[in-house]
Write a protein that holds these residues in place. Sequence first.
Motif, mmCIF file in Angstrom:
data_model
loop_
_atom_site.group_PDB
_atom_site.id
_atom_site.type_symbol
_atom_site.label_atom_id
_atom_site.label_comp_id
_atom_site.label_asym_id
_atom_site.label_seq_id
_atom_site.Cartn_x
_atom_site.Cartn_y
_atom_site.Cartn_z
ATOM 1 N N THR A 79 8.776 78.044 19.213
ATOM 2 C CA THR A 79 9.958 78.905 19.141
ATOM 3 C C THR A 79 9.920 79.979 20.218
ATOM 4 N N ASP A 100 5.159 77.696 15.261
ATOM 5 C CA ASP A 100 4.701 79.054 15.522
ATOM 6 C C ASP A 100 3.710 79.082 16.690
ATOM 7 N N LEU A 321 12.968 85.988 23.093
ATOM 8 C CA LEU A 321 13.269 86.183 21.687
ATOM 9 C C LEU A 321 13.077 84.842 20.995
ATOM 10 N N PRO A 322 12.504 84.808 19.799
ATOM 11 C CA PRO A 322 12.217 83.528 19.144
ATOM 12 C C PRO A 322 13.488 82.710 18.938
ATOM 13 N N LYS A 325 15.407 82.198 15.509
ATOM 14 C CA LYS A 325 16.238 83.280 14.983
ATOM 15 C C LYS A 325 17.493 83.516 15.811
ATOM 16 N N ASN A 339 9.865 81.948 8.714
ATOM 17 C CA ASN A 339 9.009 83.055 9.105
ATOM 18 C C ASN A 339 7.907 82.529 10.007
ATOM 19 N N LYS A 341 5.633 84.153 12.091
ATOM 20 C CA LYS A 341 5.244 85.557 12.320
ATOM 21 C C LYS A 341 4.498 85.789 13.625
ATOM 22 N N GLU A 344 7.030 85.882 16.396
ATOM 23 C CA GLU A 344 7.850 87.080 16.256
ATOM 24 C C GLU A 344 7.080 88.331 16.694
ATOM 25 N N ASN A 345 5.786 88.335 16.423
ATOM 26 C CA ASN A 345 4.970 89.472 16.871
ATOM 27 C C ASN A 345 4.900 89.525 18.394
ATOM 28 N N GLY A 348 8.187 90.757 19.868
ATOM 29 C CA GLY A 348 8.429 92.180 19.689
ATOM 30 C C GLY A 348 7.467 93.075 20.441
#
Length: 380
Positions: A79, A100, A321-322, A325, A339, A341, A344-345, A348
Amino acid sequence: MTIPFNKPHLTGRETLYITKAVDNGHISGNGKFTKKCHAFFEKHYHFKKCLLTTSCTDALEMCAILLNIKKGDEVIMPTFTFVSTANAFVLRGAKVVFCDSQIDNPNIDADKIEELITKKTKAIVVVHYAGVACKMDKIMTIANKHNLFVVEDAAQAIDSYFNEKPLGGIGHLSAFSFHETKNLIAGEGGMLVINDESLLERAEIVWEKGTNRSAFFRGEIDKYNWVDIGSSFLPSEINAAFLYAQLMEMENIQNKRKQIHEQYFKKLSQSQNSLFKLPTLPHYATNNAHMFYLICKNQSVRNGLIDHLRNLDIQAVFHYLPLHKSPFIQEITKTSPKNLKNAENFAGNIIRLPFYYQLQNDQISLISKQVLLYLNKFVW
């Protein structure tokens, strides 16, 4: 004076080779400079066959065509990647299944791939983030076990290796980028690498708009016809000539970029500040010095650091950006995002620092100093 995030590097031969291309009387695709570029990569990295394209996106779209991706097929990919990685397969009707990242690395987590495989899975796409290799041994083992294709999105991975094997030469197909932000550039440009011999002939046909035109010009057939689907994937000789000038200076370019990477690492690794981490290099991978990034403790720290540097006319930026989402994926799936994660970490918290051939030692020192000055404000 502004320190930009990127500045295209010119070797000095680009306009000379472009002039030669014009003088040759052939500035459309697949001329002398295109063939010189193909030969360079095939000899230097022992790729079975290379085909220059107008972009890495086009090379990925060729991959989807060559693998006969169709509606109902599923393609597993990270992603945390650029939209082109997914777009190429969505255009053929595939459902993209997002995986992920590793906990310590933005690359796809090879340990999470197998659980995503279904009867509809057709391929696994990996992205070598920052030119650092994914766990290709495990990924190829999984693919072989389930009879799946592997595509390497090697957009950032030129001249990088996995256990001494060149990235782009391990999967069935791979795609490279020569966009102006990459190590070697053509302004806009890309390349498809075909490692699976069963795909060699068709790749050339798809590249030539679905015709067997290349075979005709080699004298293998007496006329050429429309024999398959394809598109106009060939770059002009202008782009190829520009790229060839870069290839002739590849060793120099790579050595300079590695020096810049090493200086950043040396200056920033002296800090014990817990608000950021430096990227790690797995034992099986090499560093091709595509970029230098930091992983901040959280998004607030990252965004504050970007703003601090911007106020000093230093252009540092975040990255992907993933995709799971994204508004587009949410619209076509009609489901809530999973999720993922780790990805996403990274999305960000990553900040990319200015990185280009002309970056001077004093500029690297200034950037590193300002990074630490800002982050040290929060440490008591």
